[in-house]
Design an enzyme around this catalytic site. Structure first.
Site, mmCIF file in Angstrom:
data_model
loop_
_atom_site.group_PDB
_atom_site.id
_atom_site.type_symbol
_atom_site.label_atom_id
_atom_site.label_comp_id
_atom_site.label_asym_id
_atom_site.label_seq_id
_atom_site.Cartn_x
_atom_site.Cartn_y
_atom_site.Cartn_z
ATOM 1 N N HIS A 39 -21.428 -16.834 14.238
ATOM 2 C CA HIS A 39 -22.294 -17.986 14.485
ATOM 3 C C HIS A 39 -22.195 -18.930 13.290
ATOM 4 C CE1 HIS A 39 -24.908 -15.877 11.732
ATOM 5 N NE2 HIS A 39 -24.978 -14.826 12.546
ATOM 6 N N GLY A 71 -23.962 -19.322 10.780
ATOM 7 C CA GLY A 71 -24.184 -18.679 9.486
ATOM 8 C C GLY A 71 -22.857 -18.197 8.915
ATOM 9 N N HIS A 72 -22.058 -17.551 9.765
ATOM 10 C CA HIS A 72 -20.749 -17.061 9.298
ATOM 11 C C HIS A 72 -19.815 -18.221 8.955
ATOM 12 C CE1 HIS A 72 -21.974 -13.610 12.041
ATOM 13 N NE2 HIS A 72 -21.712 -12.985 10.918
ATOM 14 N N GLN A 98 -28.494 -7.166 0.419
ATOM 15 C CA GLN A 98 -27.065 -6.823 0.480
ATOM 16 C C GLN A 98 -26.273 -7.621 -0.563
ATOM 17 O OE1 GLN A 98 -24.570 -6.197 4.143
ATOM 18 N NE2 GLN A 98 -24.018 -8.312 3.815
ATOM 19 N N LEU A 120 -30.335 -17.412 11.671
ATOM 20 C CA LEU A 120 -29.241 -17.040 12.572
ATOM 21 C C LEU A 120 -28.804 -15.609 12.303
ATOM 22 C CD1 LEU A 120 -26.947 -20.212 12.724
ATOM 23 C CD2 LEU A 120 -28.624 -19.410 14.387
HETATM 24 O O1 PAF Z 1 -23.182 -8.491 6.509
HETATM 25 C C1 PAF Z 1 -22.420 -7.916 7.299
HETATM 26 O O2 PAF Z 1 -22.049 -8.424 8.352
HETATM 27 C C2 PAF Z 1 -21.942 -6.515 6.959
HETATM 28 O O3 PAF Z 1 -22.930 -5.780 6.319
HETATM 29 C C3 PAF Z 1 -20.633 -6.492 6.163
HETATM 30 C C4 PAF Z 1 -20.818 -7.132 4.796
HETATM 31 C C5 PAF Z 1 -19.547 -7.217 6.929
HETATM 32 C C6 PAF Z 1 -20.178 -5.049 5.928
HETATM 33 O O4 PAF Z 1 -19.934 -4.403 7.132
#
Ligand code: PAF
Length: 278
Positions: free
Chosen positions: A34, A36-37, A155, A186
């Protein structure tokens, strides 16, 4: 965009780029991409000569009762979005046969301390799964730079610490959280929400914004105010922590972050906002 599914072919390509003096940027994802990515890809693009995106739904980071089996997928749509974002290489590891992890895979990468609270406290083993897969992906892709979203604030902090502690020569860049027009952060998991759950899901953001805007300094009072606003079926946590160390605060006397996670139906949503010292 070139799509590679084989690890040896991926490494031949990226090591060739590195040997030619090119800077490789990396955006790891679990797909169902989406805005965000794609915002993370846009951060990598001007900073690097080549941009690699991976799509791998990593079983190690899902708990037994979580959504691994129904995690949404859209391989064609994802490839089109990577193409439009100017990505050079899309790595979609072939999970047939040996899979992504060899049968005798025996290494776990774990960051302690930073992972004990928040999502780490509520999802045992989750961050070990994340750091293990990200370390393995870093070994495969050999990036100079990697981009992670602030949507997964804990994370990002955990990955930064892993990279520092293991002296990985990788610049970690954090990308701002991207929201839908109504304010919902998102997430690929938003696809699970009914209209009614989505409407209640917006209360997470409303509560965090109210906390950030309040002149109150006492964390207990701020949390009580936020908790009263969140319309989750089950609130996992609402915490106000030091923005760097993620240590819980009693008073907002330094740059802080308010983070919340809650279930709306079976869907777990997370959100966070920055809080300036009051
Ligand atoms: O944020 C994510 O989508 C996941 O935790 C990642 C960093 C791709 C690791 O699987």
């Amino acid at each position: 965009v070139e799509i590679i599914t084989d690890v040896a072919a991926l490494q031949a390509r990226t090591l060739g780029w590195r040997a030619g003096g090119l800077r490789v940027g990396f955006v790891p994802t679990m797909g169902f991409l989406h805005r965000g990515h794609t915002s993370l890809m846009s951060l990598a693009r001007p900073r690097c000569d080549k941009v690699v995106v991976s799509i791998f739904v990593n079983p190690l980071q899902f708990g037994p009762a979580e959504d691994l089996d129904r995690y949404p997928r859209d391989p064609e749509g994802d490839a089109a979005k990577c193409e439009a974002a100017g990505v050079d290489l899309l790595f979609v590891p072939d999970t047939a046969g040996g899979g992504f992890y060899p049968g005798d895979f025996s290494t776990t990468v774990a960051v302690s301390g930073l992972t004990s609270g928040l999502c780490g406290g509520k999802r045992p083993g989750h961050f070990e799964g994340v750091t293990t897969v990200v370390a393995r992906l870093f070994g495969m892709v050999q990036p100079s730079l990697a981009v992670f979203g602030e949507k997964d604030y804990q994370q990002l902090a955990v990955i930064r610490r892993m990279v520092r502690d293991l002296a990985m020569p990788i610049e970690v860049v954090g990308g701002p959280l991207v929201r839908d027009d109504d304010g919902l952060a998102l997430s690929s998991r938003n696809a699970y929400l009914s209209d009614e759950q989505r409407a209640r899901g917006l209360s997470l953001h409303r509560a965090l914004v109210a906390i950030a805007a309040s002149p109150e300094r006492e964390v207990a009072a701020l949390k009580a105010r936020g908790q009263a606003m969140i319309e989750a079926d089950r609130l996992d946590y609402l915490e106000i922590v030091d923005a760097e160390t993620l240590a819980p605060l009693a008073e907002v006397d330094r740059p802080a972050r308010a983070l919340a996670a809650g279930f709306f139906g079976a869907t777990r949503l997370i959100d966070n906002v920055a809080i300036a010292p009051k």
